[in-house]
Design a protein around this motif. Structure first.
Motif, PDB file in Angstrom:
ATOM      1  N   ALA A  31       0.823  -1.206   0.000  1.00  0.00           N
ATOM      2  CA  ALA A  31       0.000   0.000   0.000  1.00  0.00           C
ATOM      3  C   ALA A  31       0.858   1.257   0.000  1.00  0.00           C
ATOM      4  CB  ALA A  31      -0.922  -0.002   1.222  1.00  0.00           C
ATOM      5  N   GLY A  32       2.007   1.190   0.674  1.00  0.00           N
ATOM      6  CA  GLY A  32       2.844   2.380   0.783  1.00  0.00           C
ATOM      7  C   GLY A  32       3.634   2.689  -0.465  1.00  0.00           C
ATOM      8  N   THR A  33       4.181   1.661  -1.125  1.00  0.00           N
ATOM      9  CA  THR A  33       5.074   1.899  -2.257  1.00  0.00           C
ATOM     10  C   THR A  33       4.394   1.741  -3.609  1.00  0.00           C
ATOM     11  OG1 THR A  33       5.781  -0.419  -2.341  1.00  0.00           O
ATOM     12  CG2 THR A  33       7.046   1.068  -0.925  1.00  0.00           C
ATOM     13  N   GLY A  34       3.353   0.915  -3.679  1.00  0.00           N
ATOM     14  CA  GLY A  34       2.719   0.675  -4.970  1.00  0.00           C
ATOM     15  C   GLY A  34       3.580  -0.211  -5.843  1.00  0.00           C
ATOM     16  N   ARG A  35       4.130   0.317  -6.897  1.00  0.00           N
ATOM     17  CA  ARG A  35       4.869  -0.468  -7.888  1.00  0.00           C
ATOM     18  C   ARG A  35       6.242  -0.886  -7.372  1.00  0.00           C
ATOM     19  NH1 ARG A  35       5.564   3.389 -12.323  1.00  0.00           N
ATOM     20  NH2 ARG A  35       5.796   4.772 -10.538  1.00  0.00           N
ATOM     21  N   PRO A  36       6.876  -1.829  -8.060  1.00  0.00           N
ATOM     22  CA  PRO A  36       8.237  -2.240  -7.680  1.00  0.00           C
ATOM     23  C   PRO A  36       9.214  -1.069  -7.750  1.00  0.00           C
ATOM     24  CG  PRO A  36       7.275  -3.819  -9.213  1.00  0.00           C
ATOM     25  CD  PRO A  36       6.345  -2.636  -9.177  1.00  0.00           C
ATOM     26  N   PRO A  37      10.283  -1.115  -6.944  1.00  0.00           N
ATOM     27  CA  PRO A  37      11.254  -0.010  -6.928  1.00  0.00           C
ATOM     28  C   PRO A  37      11.842   0.339  -8.292  1.00  0.00           C
ATOM     29  CG  PRO A  37      11.565  -1.399  -5.007  1.00  0.00           C
ATOM     30  CD  PRO A  37      10.535  -2.083  -5.855  1.00  0.00           C
TER      31      PRO A  37
ATOM     32  N   ALA B 274      10.411   0.301 -11.150  1.00  0.00           N
ATOM     33  CA  ALA B 274       9.437   1.131 -11.863  1.00  0.00           C
ATOM     34  C   ALA B 274       9.418   2.546 -11.297  1.00  0.00           C
ATOM     35  CB  ALA B 274       8.049   0.501 -11.777  1.00  0.00           C
ATOM     36  N   VAL B 275       9.550   2.658  -9.978  1.00  0.00           N
ATOM     37  CA  VAL B 275       9.616   3.977  -9.346  1.00  0.00           C
ATOM     38  C   VAL B 275      10.855   4.722  -9.847  1.00  0.00           C
ATOM     39  CG1 VAL B 275       9.810   5.203  -7.150  1.00  0.00           C
ATOM     40  CG2 VAL B 275       8.352   3.173  -7.311  1.00  0.00           C
TER      41      VAL B 275
ATOM     42  N   HIS C 282      12.418   4.465 -12.703  1.00  0.00           N
ATOM     43  CA  HIS C 282      12.315   4.910 -14.098  1.00  0.00           C
ATOM     44  C   HIS C 282      11.290   6.018 -14.294  1.00  0.00           C
ATOM     45  CE1 HIS C 282      15.188   2.201 -15.883  1.00  0.00           C
ATOM     46  NE2 HIS C 282      14.706   1.210 -15.151  1.00  0.00           N
ATOM     47  N   ASP C 283      10.477   6.293 -13.265  1.00  0.00           N
ATOM     48  CA  ASP C 283       9.529   7.399 -13.355  1.00  0.00           C
ATOM     49  C   ASP C 283       9.958   8.630 -12.563  1.00  0.00           C
ATOM     50  OD1 ASP C 283       7.810   6.169 -15.077  1.00  0.00           O
ATOM     51  OD2 ASP C 283       6.321   5.620 -13.565  1.00  0.00           O
ATOM     52  N   HIS C 284      10.782   8.445 -11.534  1.00  0.00           N
ATOM     53  CA  HIS C 284      11.033   9.549 -10.598  1.00  0.00           C
ATOM     54  C   HIS C 284      12.503   9.871 -10.348  1.00  0.00           C
ATOM     55  CE1 HIS C 284       6.825   9.823  -9.168  1.00  0.00           C
ATOM     56  NE2 HIS C 284       6.800   8.505  -9.317  1.00  0.00           N
ATOM     57  N   CYS C 285      13.421   9.021 -10.728  1.00  0.00           N
ATOM     58  CA  CYS C 285      14.800   9.156 -10.255  1.00  0.00           C
ATOM     59  C   CYS C 285      15.790   9.326 -11.399  1.00  0.00           C
ATOM     60  CB  CYS C 285      15.190   7.939  -9.410  1.00  0.00           C
ATOM     61  SG  CYS C 285      14.093   7.659  -7.998  1.00  0.00           S
ATOM     62  N   TYR C 286      16.892   9.986 -11.061  1.00  0.00           N
ATOM     63  CA  TYR C 286      17.956  10.270 -12.029  1.00  0.00           C
ATOM     64  C   TYR C 286      19.298  10.090 -11.333  1.00  0.00           C
ATOM     65  CZ  TYR C 286      14.096  12.555 -14.443  1.00  0.00           C
ATOM     66  OH  TYR C 286      12.889  12.814 -15.041  1.00  0.00           O
ATOM     67  N   VAL C 287      20.354   9.952 -12.138  1.00  0.00           N
ATOM     68  CA  VAL C 287      21.694   9.891 -11.587  1.00  0.00           C
ATOM     69  C   VAL C 287      22.537  10.993 -12.216  1.00  0.00           C
ATOM     70  CG1 VAL C 287      22.411   8.106 -13.257  1.00  0.00           C
ATOM     71  CG2 VAL C 287      23.739   8.459 -11.165  1.00  0.00           C
ATOM     72  N   GLY C 288      23.163  11.793 -11.342  1.00  0.00           N
ATOM     73  CA  GLY C 288      24.167  12.744 -11.782  1.00  0.00           C
ATOM     74  C   GLY C 288      25.472  11.994 -11.924  1.00  0.00           C
ATOM     75  N   ALA C 289      25.750  11.510 -13.122  1.00  0.00           N
ATOM     76  CA  ALA C 289      26.833  10.554 -13.357  1.00  0.00           C
ATOM     77  C   ALA C 289      28.150  11.290 -13.586  1.00  0.00           C
ATOM     78  CB  ALA C 289      26.495   9.651 -14.548  1.00  0.00           C
ATOM     79  N   SER C 290      28.748  11.727 -12.500  1.00  0.00           N
ATOM     80  CA  SER C 290      29.985  12.493 -12.588  1.00  0.00           C
ATOM     81  C   SER C 290      31.106  11.638 -13.163  1.00  0.00           C
ATOM     82  CB  SER C 290      30.370  12.990 -11.200  1.00  0.00           C
ATOM     83  OG  SER C 290      29.279  13.652 -10.603  1.00  0.00           O
ATOM     84  N   PHE C 291      31.854  12.235 -14.113  1.00  0.00           N
ATOM     85  CA  PHE C 291      32.964  11.577 -14.821  1.00  0.00           C
ATOM     86  C   PHE C 291      32.684  10.080 -15.014  1.00  0.00           C
ATOM     87  CE2 PHE C 291      34.269  12.747 -10.459  1.00  0.00           C
ATOM     88  CZ  PHE C 291      34.436  11.517  -9.849  1.00  0.00           C
ATOM     89  N   MET C 292      31.596   9.798 -15.720  1.00  0.00           N
ATOM     90  CA  MET C 292      31.141   8.422 -15.937  1.00  0.00           C
ATOM     91  C   MET C 292      32.262   7.567 -16.523  1.00  0.00           C
ATOM     92  SD  MET C 292      27.598   7.385 -17.818  1.00  0.00           S
ATOM     93  CE  MET C 292      26.736   5.870 -17.418  1.00  0.00           C
ATOM     94  N   ARG C 293      32.558   6.452 -15.891  1.00  0.00           N
ATOM     95  CA  ARG C 293      33.692   5.613 -16.254  1.00  0.00           C
ATOM     96  C   ARG C 293      33.339   4.641 -17.382  1.00  0.00           C
ATOM     97  NH1 ARG C 293      33.447   6.932 -11.017  1.00  0.00           N
ATOM     98  NH2 ARG C 293      35.343   7.278  -9.807  1.00  0.00           N
ATOM     99  N   PRO C 294      34.351   4.151 -18.093  1.00  0.00           N
ATOM    100  CA  PRO C 294      34.074   3.262 -19.228  1.00  0.00           C
ATOM    101  C   PRO C 294      33.282   2.017 -18.860  1.00  0.00           C
ATOM    102  CG  PRO C 294      36.313   4.074 -19.383  1.00  0.00           C
ATOM    103  CD  PRO C 294      35.782   4.547 -18.050  1.00  0.00           C
ATOM    104  N   HIS C 295      33.485   1.460 -17.669  1.00  0.00           N
ATOM    105  CA  HIS C 295      32.750   0.242 -17.329  1.00  0.00           C
ATOM    106  C   HIS C 295      31.296   0.528 -16.981  1.00  0.00           C
ATOM    107  CE1 HIS C 295      33.730   1.595 -13.213  1.00  0.00           C
ATOM    108  NE2 HIS C 295      32.692   0.868 -12.834  1.00  0.00           N
ATOM    109  N   GLU C 296      30.958   1.794 -16.738  1.00  0.00           N
ATOM    110  CA  GLU C 296      29.575   2.143 -16.421  1.00  0.00           C
ATOM    111  C   GLU C 296      28.752   2.397 -17.680  1.00  0.00           C
ATOM    112  OE1 GLU C 296      29.734   4.600 -12.323  1.00  0.00           O
ATOM    113  OE2 GLU C 296      30.975   5.447 -13.923  1.00  0.00           O
TER     114      GLU C 296
END
Length: 408
Positions: A281-287, A289-290, A292-306
């Motif tokens: 009831a509290g979270t609804g959908r799987p994490p 899915a949450v 991909h709708d609400h979150c982002y990453v500030g990918a500082s100096f993103m490395r080749p393996h990432e």
């Protein structure tokens, strides 16, 4: 279509020179500030070096970023605001009077930052600071900062063990989430502010490196399992300078626990049932899915393996950052760093990672920035040419071979 990328760094840092904060303080704090500043000893080497003015010298900053191919930036804090003992959001205050002075110091930084961003119209999105110990005051500062034009959003402090604050999953912070969702203010959680103090033993720095990103990652599962995104559908969370390669595995782990605990709570009354009570009831959908709708990453100096993990993270979730002016950042070798990590990324995807996503999240006007990028941005052909040997004097971990082995 331009033959150059419009590069927006989603992770840069700035702040005033210490004494320059004084005019931004309410006058009743001026005497206290003079006493504090007279005895303050700055613990950060980079703020004592000849290059420290990169934090506040607007013209130098614009020139150096342009020389590195960057046309706009999200500006996190870096220098020490008034009345803080070491860094801006750590070390709990000992008294109510000290807490009040720290609030005054953060307001001074936020006011200074608004002016600093205004000095380069449309090219800086300032990230303002709050404290969590007074939620009502935090909401007032969110509204003041947003009205002042600080489009970078809120910098969310951590709640490290022993700090005495409610955990981030607590509904005590709902007024903060509600204000951010209402105003379209991103909630940024930057690495470093969530770690507990570790002391001065020789191993402390290594332990800090191992643990600091994990303590920062906690904000994700706290807000997801706490139901913040379900109660506030407009809420957006950005996790910055914490790496990005961890995200697919953590989302898999969170989905596993979510499914397991929800099933237990609705099942036959096993011992695990109590751990999943109310979770569905509290979270609804799987994490995932949450995410991909609400979150982002500030990918500082993103490395080749990432980089090869970008589809699992979400190409529309990643915002590249240079971490200027820090030594671990890509300046002055941003072009080389992009060639080293991203040469084989399709143009459309790299356009999103390098600027399009940040423009969408932080409200940058690409109509303003694209003409600047047409003059200073890295060319598509240039970035598509792989770099096999990093610059000899590069200091960014992006180029560290042990940290940048490709995983295909």
């Amino acid at each position: 279509m331009s033959d150059r990328y419009t590069v927006i760094s989603a992770d840069c840092h700035a702040g005033a020179d210490l004494l320059d904060y004084r005019p931004y303080l309410d006058k009743r704090y001026h005497d206290d500030f003079d006493d504090w500043a007279a005895t303050y000893v700055n613990p950060h080497e980079d703020l004592l070096a000849d290059s420290a003015d990169r934090n506040w010298n607007s013209e130098r900053r614009l020139a150096e970023l342009e020389s590195d191919g960057i046309v706009a930036e999200v500006v996190f804090p870096n220098t020490i605001p008034p009345f803080f003992p070491s860094s801006s959001l750590m070390a709990p205050p000992a008294t109510a009077e000290e807490f009040e002075r720290r609030w005054a110091g953060l307001r001074a930084h936020n006011r200074w930052l608004a002016d600093f961003c205004a000095a380069a119209p449309g090219r800086r999105a300032g990230v303002f600071q709050i404290l969590l110990g007074d939620v009502d005051e935090a909401v007032r500062e969110i509204r003041r900062a947003a009205a002042a034009g600080l489009r970078g959003g809120l910098m969310l402090p951590g709640t490290p063990p022993g700090c005495g604050l409610p955990e981030l999953y607590s509904r005590a912070y709902d007024p903060i989430w509600a204000a951010c969702a209402e105003l379209g203010v991103p909630v940024n959680h930057h690495a470093g502010s969530a770690s507990p103090p570790l002391g001065d033993e020789p191993a402390a720095r290594a332990v800090f490196m191992v643990e600091t990103t994990w303590f920062s990652h906690r904000a994700l599962w706290h807000l997801v399992f706490g139901g913040a995104f379900r109660r506030h559908p407009g809420l957006r969370l950005v996790l910055t300078e914490q790496g990005s390669g961890w995200i697919p595995g953590v989302l898999d782990m969170l989905d596993y626990y979510h499914g397991r605990l929800v099933a237990a709570a609705s099942g036959s009354g096993t011992a695990e049932a109590r751990f999943g009570a109310g979770l569905a009831a509290g979270t609804g959908r799987p994490p995932s899915a949450v995410w991909h709708d609400h979150c982002y990453v500030g990918a500082s100096f993103m490395r080749p393996h990432e980089v090869p993990l970008r589809d699992r993270i979400g190409v529309d979730r990643i915002m590249w950052g240079s971490d200027y002016p820090h030594d671990e950042g890509t300046y002055p070798y941003t072009r080389e760093g992009l060639r080293y990590a991203c040469a084989d990324v399709p143009r459309a995807e790299l356009t999103a990672l390098l600027g399009g996503n940040a423009a969408r999240v932080y409200g940058f006007d690409l109509g303003l920035l694209d003409p600047i990028a047409a003059r200073v941005g890295p060319t598509v052909a240039e970035i598509a040419e792989p770099l096999h040997e990093p610059p000899a004097d590069a200091t960014s971990p992006l180029f560290a071979r042990g940290a940048s082995v490709r995983v295909w």
